[in-house]
Design a protein around this motif. Structure first.
Motif, PDB file in Angstrom:
ATOM      1  N   GLU A  74      39.873  30.752  34.663  1.00  0.00           N
ATOM      2  CA  GLU A  74      39.052  31.583  33.782  1.00  0.00           C
ATOM      3  C   GLU A  74      37.830  30.812  33.294  1.00  0.00           C
ATOM      4  OE1 GLU A  74      39.103  33.495  29.303  1.00  0.00           O
ATOM      5  OE2 GLU A  74      41.017  32.958  30.233  1.00  0.00           O
ATOM      6  N   GLU A  75      38.039  29.581  32.853  1.00  0.00           N
ATOM      7  CA  GLU A  75      36.929  28.783  32.328  1.00  0.00           C
ATOM      8  C   GLU A  75      35.929  28.416  33.415  1.00  0.00           C
ATOM      9  OE1 GLU A  75      36.057  28.226  29.321  1.00  0.00           O
ATOM     10  OE2 GLU A  75      37.799  29.211  28.451  1.00  0.00           O
ATOM     11  N   VAL A  76      36.418  28.154  34.619  1.00  0.00           N
ATOM     12  CA  VAL A  76      35.507  27.881  35.729  1.00  0.00           C
ATOM     13  C   VAL A  76      34.620  29.094  35.986  1.00  0.00           C
ATOM     14  CG1 VAL A  76      35.394  27.551  38.236  1.00  0.00           C
ATOM     15  CG2 VAL A  76      36.915  26.126  36.858  1.00  0.00           C
ATOM     16  N   MET A  83      33.008  33.402  41.209  1.00  0.00           N
ATOM     17  CA  MET A  83      33.969  33.269  42.301  1.00  0.00           C
ATOM     18  C   MET A  83      33.662  32.096  43.214  1.00  0.00           C
ATOM     19  SD  MET A  83      36.364  35.268  41.814  1.00  0.00           S
ATOM     20  CE  MET A  83      37.193  35.000  43.374  1.00  0.00           C
ATOM     21  N   ASN A  84      32.410  31.651  43.274  1.00  0.00           N
ATOM     22  CA  ASN A  84      32.120  30.478  44.086  1.00  0.00           C
ATOM     23  C   ASN A  84      32.890  29.263  43.585  1.00  0.00           C
ATOM     24  OD1 ASN A  84      30.307  31.189  46.217  1.00  0.00           O
ATOM     25  ND2 ASN A  84      28.708  31.532  44.700  1.00  0.00           N
ATOM     26  N   GLY A  85      32.928  29.092  42.266  1.00  0.00           N
ATOM     27  CA  GLY A  85      33.671  27.968  41.710  1.00  0.00           C
ATOM     28  C   GLY A  85      35.161  28.177  41.758  1.00  0.00           C
ATOM     29  N   GLU A 258      40.245  35.039  36.692  1.00  0.00           N
ATOM     30  CA  GLU A 258      38.918  34.786  37.249  1.00  0.00           C
ATOM     31  C   GLU A 258      37.975  35.948  36.924  1.00  0.00           C
ATOM     32  OE1 GLU A 258      39.643  34.025  41.391  1.00  0.00           O
ATOM     33  OE2 GLU A 258      41.062  32.427  40.922  1.00  0.00           O
ATOM     34  N   ALA A 259      38.472  37.174  37.044  1.00  0.00           N
ATOM     35  CA  ALA A 259      37.659  38.341  36.702  1.00  0.00           C
ATOM     36  C   ALA A 259      37.269  38.300  35.234  1.00  0.00           C
ATOM     37  CB  ALA A 259      38.425  39.625  37.010  1.00  0.00           C
ATOM     38  N   ALA A 332      41.389  43.697  34.237  1.00  0.00           N
ATOM     39  CA  ALA A 332      40.404  42.612  34.221  1.00  0.00           C
ATOM     40  C   ALA A 332      39.306  42.856  35.254  1.00  0.00           C
ATOM     41  CB  ALA A 332      41.098  41.280  34.475  1.00  0.00           C
ATOM     42  N   ALA A 333      39.681  43.315  36.448  1.00  0.00           N
ATOM     43  CA  ALA A 333      38.676  43.598  37.470  1.00  0.00           C
ATOM     44  C   ALA A 333      37.735  44.702  37.017  1.00  0.00           C
ATOM     45  CB  ALA A 333      39.362  43.977  38.786  1.00  0.00           C
TER      46      ALA A 333
END
Length: 393
Positions: A74-76, A83-85, A258-259, A332-333
């Protein structure tokens, strides 16, 4: 019920944020445009031990759960890496879960420590062009054979698509058919998982041109007689599909996190722009046409966050979590996409300009509604398994 964040979780957030501050939006925009893997970023996270956070301590990992891994991702994503990270590290953080649970002691000893340290890069080979989400219909075959020295193993022939990070990876967690579907009592039987080599003359890797997340390539991978040692098989032959299912709920939670991060990044930029951009003598954020969509995005992201936290907690507590993990992914998405869309709209014409970065957030938020499972399939699950409605497919 206690909604206070654990001190350890706050420490993880702070530490990951410190790493991510070294890599600003311009870094990610450049790598996305140049289709370059974020090696500097990856190595910094590996140096801090974050790649192996969910791998058991006995194999050099952090021994933490899905809750902690979800915070890292999530923090990334929230840093602007999106999404790249997250995709650069996602499979290393959790892709080896079937190996942790079902691999032989020798396979775990060989594979998990270098994955945890970040030295061994892994990809995930499941999806096929003619099967899609119908995983039981994959046609990639692994046939028993012996090599020139008489050692037992398998020859693999087939084609996979959307194998992310294949260009950079040494190994792939590869799902194959060892028994044809029409010879199995159930379609979910007869599939076998392997930790196979990608850097091999029998493997051909071709990047797929796509809309976004271009710092991490998604690839078509053709296997033309790839040799796989029997020792590189994960668990028993024919049970690979069941091993994959063990990790589906955790995967949903990580994707949801991530979303959530992408939504946070988009909302942060939109709010800052709405405060600073002055039109007709006042900041545009004073207009309800601008402020209301941003406030709604905040509410949606907050609701999604609660769903993500509960789902992660249930997975780590080994409680039933199918409903909760799928709900978290769906919410989340959806929240991330709405936040990114509101961010583009807030910026007006500049929302379409790369220099403001929100168009990149928008592209990557859109992906979350498709991968690794589309919103419609999540609703299928909830309709059938939670509401008890007839199966629709």
């Amino acid at each position: 019920m206690d909604f206070e964040e654990h001190e350890d979780h706050r420490a993880i957030r702070q530490a990951v944020r410190e790493v991510c501050r070294q890599f600003d939006d311009d870094y990610w925009m450049r790598l996305d445009a140049e289709h370059q893997f974020p090696w500097e970023f990856y190595r910094e996270l590996a140096k801090g031990g974050w790649i192996g956070i969910a791998i058991p301590e006995e194999y050099g990992g952090g021994g933490q759960g899905i809750a902690e891994a979800s915070i890292v991702l999530e923090e990334v994503a929230a840093s602007g890496a999106c999404m790249n990270g997250a995709s650069a590290i996602h499979l290393s953080i959790f892709g080896m879960h079937p190996v942790v649970l079902h691999g032989s002691a020798e396979l775990k000893r060989r594979v998990l420590p270098p994955v945890a340290s970040g030295d061994l890069h892994v990809a995930f080979g499941v999806t096929e062009p003619d099967a899609g989400l119908d995983t039981t219909s994959i046609s990639t075959r692994a046939v028993r054979d012996t090599d020139a020295s008489g050692n037992g193993g398998y020859r693999v022939h087939g084609r996979k698509v959307w194998t992310s990070k294949a260009l950079e990876s040494d190994k792939v967690l590869l799902l194959t058919r060892t028994t044809p579907k029409d010879q199995c009592a159930k379609p979910t039987e007869g599939m076998t998982l392997f930790v196979a080599n990608l850097k091999d003359p029998a493997v051909r890797i071709t990047p797929i041109a796509k809309l976004g997340r271009n710092a991490v390539a998604s690839c078509e991978v053709v296997y033309d007689g790839l040799w796989v040692d029997e020792e590189d098989r994960v668990g028993e032959e024919g049970r690979g599909f069941r091993y994959l299912l063990d990790g589906l709920n955790a995967e949903r939670v990580l994707i949801a996190a991530e979303a959530l991060g992408i939504g946070r990044a988009a909302l942060r930029r939109a709010v800052n722009y709405a405060k600073e951009r002055v039109v007709f003598g006042r900041p545009i954020g004073q207009n309800q046409g601008i402020s209301f969509p941003l406030a709604e995005s905040h509410a949606r992201l907050h609701a999604a966050e609660l769903a993500v936290r509960e789902a992660a907690w249930r997975v780590d507590a080994r409680m039933p979590a199918g409903e909760h993990a799928n709900t978290a992914k769906f919410l989340a998405a959806d929240a991330a996409f709405k936040a990114a869309d509101a961010a583009v709209q807030t910026h007006g014409g500049f929302g379409y300009a790369s220099e403001y970065h929100v168009e990149r957030y928008f592209r990557e938020a859109r992906l979350q509604r498709i991968a690794p499972v589309p919103q419609e399939m999540v609703l299928n699950y909830l309709a059938e398994h939670v509401l008890g409605l007839p199966r629709s497919y």
